[in-house]
Design a protein around this motif. Structure first.
Motif, mmCIF file in Angstrom:
data_model
loop_
_atom_site.group_PDB
_atom_site.id
_atom_site.type_symbol
_atom_site.label_atom_id
_atom_site.label_comp_id
_atom_site.label_asym_id
_atom_site.label_seq_id
_atom_site.Cartn_x
_atom_site.Cartn_y
_atom_site.Cartn_z
ATOM 1 N N GLU A 136 0.816 -1.218 0.000
ATOM 2 C CA GLU A 136 0.000 0.000 0.000
ATOM 3 C C GLU A 136 0.852 1.271 0.000
ATOM 4 O OE1 GLU A 136 -3.279 0.446 -0.419
ATOM 5 O OE2 GLU A 136 -3.220 -1.695 -0.889
ATOM 6 N N VAL A 137 1.952 1.268 0.750
ATOM 7 C CA VAL A 137 2.803 2.462 0.794
ATOM 8 C C VAL A 137 3.456 2.696 -0.564
ATOM 9 C CG1 VAL A 137 4.900 3.473 1.773
ATOM 10 C CG2 VAL A 137 3.225 2.396 3.274
ATOM 11 N N ALA A 138 4.006 1.621 -1.155
ATOM 12 C CA ALA A 138 4.631 1.749 -2.479
ATOM 13 C C ALA A 138 3.620 2.234 -3.507
ATOM 14 C CB ALA A 138 5.225 0.407 -2.913
ATOM 15 N N LYS A 139 2.423 1.686 -3.455
ATOM 16 C CA LYS A 139 1.378 2.071 -4.408
ATOM 17 C C LYS A 139 0.994 3.536 -4.233
ATOM 18 C CE LYS A 139 -3.292 0.820 -5.924
ATOM 19 N NZ LYS A 139 -4.459 -0.058 -5.683
ATOM 20 N N GLN A 140 0.810 3.953 -2.979
ATOM 21 C CA GLN A 140 0.425 5.340 -2.714
ATOM 22 C C GLN A 140 1.534 6.311 -3.123
ATOM 23 O OE1 GLN A 140 -0.656 6.107 1.365
ATOM 24 N NE2 GLN A 140 -1.434 8.160 0.932
ATOM 25 N N LEU A 141 2.781 5.935 -2.854
ATOM 26 C CA LEU A 141 3.908 6.785 -3.246
ATOM 27 C C LEU A 141 3.986 6.904 -4.760
ATOM 28 C CD1 LEU A 141 6.623 5.543 -0.737
ATOM 29 C CD2 LEU A 141 5.741 7.882 -0.874
ATOM 30 N N TYR A 142 3.828 5.794 -5.459
ATOM 31 C CA TYR A 142 3.887 5.801 -6.921
ATOM 32 C C TYR A 142 2.791 6.679 -7.503
ATOM 33 C CZ TYR A 142 3.875 4.156 -11.745
ATOM 34 O OH TYR A 142 3.901 4.098 -13.116
ATOM 35 N N GLU A 143 1.570 6.494 -7.019
ATOM 36 C CA GLU A 143 0.444 7.262 -7.548
ATOM 37 C C GLU A 143 0.600 8.751 -7.248
ATOM 38 O OE1 GLU A 143 -2.955 5.341 -5.864
ATOM 39 O OE2 GLU A 143 -2.953 3.716 -7.368
ATOM 40 N N THR A 144 1.104 9.076 -6.062
ATOM 41 C CA THR A 144 1.271 10.483 -5.695
ATOM 42 C C THR A 144 2.385 11.141 -6.497
ATOM 43 O OG1 THR A 144 0.491 10.012 -3.442
ATOM 44 C CG2 THR A 144 1.672 12.079 -3.786
#
Length: 355
Positions: free
Chosen positions: A327-335
């Motif tokens: 979830e953190v990697a995904k949120q960082l990528y999307e942001t």
């Protein structure tokens, strides 16, 4: 700022379809060039047709490896603007790299303005599709024909542009990583903090071994004790352990990544527990055995975020988050990609408009 000379092509290339783009294989119509001579400084900034260059066989770059480079991207937004992501930081780092290799400093603001002009001329090459961008490669080479073992007295700065898709064919999907214990990427006091060619070619042998074993990249350990985690491939690395995000601290051998810097700032803003410190492979493995390693990912300009699904350490396999993107990697990528492409608000003022 010196007057910029512009020579445009008479016949433009056919721009490849985005689905045919392979990272670093296609180049735009023009490039930027500027020369340096000791006692004269940087001179003759120019945008010229992309072409081969001619150097004396004794040019010092060929013999003593005096060269540094950078990597950044331009993005096309939904409203057809073109944005750069933190280019000032890239040119600051280029100067730090140059200083380490006894090479001359550039005027960062001037070169950024020259880059903007280059992109304006080749703006049709900036892809509009999601996941695509224009990769920008500034580099400096030593050009003096001299076999004496001393810094060159002449240099050339060039910037070339390349439309690209995803760096890894896997995209934003977890990759397998081989832990390297025989070869060393860099040591404190060496050139690990500089973005110089030798650091990357020295990694080929370890990467070759990892590829043969079916892994996408190499996890590098420190060069002294072969104990502490440093980088993954050509990227900085992060782990989420028991709710805390941990990344190796800058220690004189780790490259200070622009994406790394941005992620740290984002995580602090979000209130996510974060630690920049030494982390050993033993500590990581113990945490894994206790079920505490929740995510792992590499970060860099080319891939942005590259989730790690598996680590192979001497036959011990650590399967991280069931080989799924955390979830953190995904949120960082999307942001990050959202800020870069203008889809997400940029409260940090990281992006710079080209036009």
């Amino acid at each position: 700022m010196s007057a910029l000379r512009i020579e445009q092509v008479t016949t433009k290339k056919v721009i490849p379809k985005t689905e045919d783009l392979v990272f670093g294989k296609h180049y735009t119509d023009h490039m930027f060039v500027m020369d340096y001579q000791e006692g004269k400084g940087w001179y003759d900034p120019r945008i010229v047709p992309y072409e081969s260059i001619t150097l004396d066989p004794a040019a010092m770059v060929f013999h003593y490896g005096q060269t540094v480079f950078e990597g950044l991207k331009a993005y096309r937004t939904e409203d057809n603007q073109i944005k750069l992501f933190r280019p000032d930081e890239n040119f600051k780092r280029l100067n730090r790299s140059s200083e380490r290799l006894s090479m001359p400093q550039i005027n960062e603001k001037d070169v950024l303005n020259y880059l903007k002009e280059l992109i304006k001329i080749d703006q049709d090459w900036v892809p509009a599709e999601d996941g695509y961008s224009l990769y920008i490669r500034p580099f400096v080479i030593a050009t003096e024909p001299n076999l004496s073992l001393a810094p060159s007295r002449s240099y050339r700065l060039m910037i070339i542009l390349s439309p690209v898709g995803s760096y890894y064919k896997e995209g934003i999907h977890p990759v397998g990583i081989h832990v390297e214990e025989a070869f060393t990427r860099a040591v404190k006091g060496g050139t690990g903090t500089a973005k110089t060619a030798g650091n990357y070619s020295a990694a080929y042998k370890a990467q070759e071994k990892a590829t043969k074993e079916g892994y996408s990249q190499v996890l590098w350990l420190d060069g002294i004790e072969k104990k502490y985690i440093e980088e993954v491939g050509s990227m900085n690395v992060f782990f989420k352990i028991n709710g805390e995000v941990v990344t190796p601290e800058l220690n004189g051998s780790i490259l200070e990544g622009i994406t790394r810097m941005s992620i740290i700032e984002l995580l602090k803003t979000w209130g996510v527990p974060l630690s920049e410190r030494r982390i050993s492979l033993d500590e990581l493995f113990r945490a894994y055995e206790q079920g505490l390693v929740e995510e792992a990912f590499g970060t860099g300009t080319a891939a942005v975020i590259s989730p790690i699904g598996e680590l192979n350490w001497n036959g011990k396999k650590m399967i991280i988050n069931n080989k799924e993107t955390g979830e953190v990697a995904k949120q960082l990528y999307e942001t990050l990609t959202g800020i870069q492409t203008g889809k997400v608000a940029d409260p940090f003022h990281w992006t710079v408009n080209v036009r």
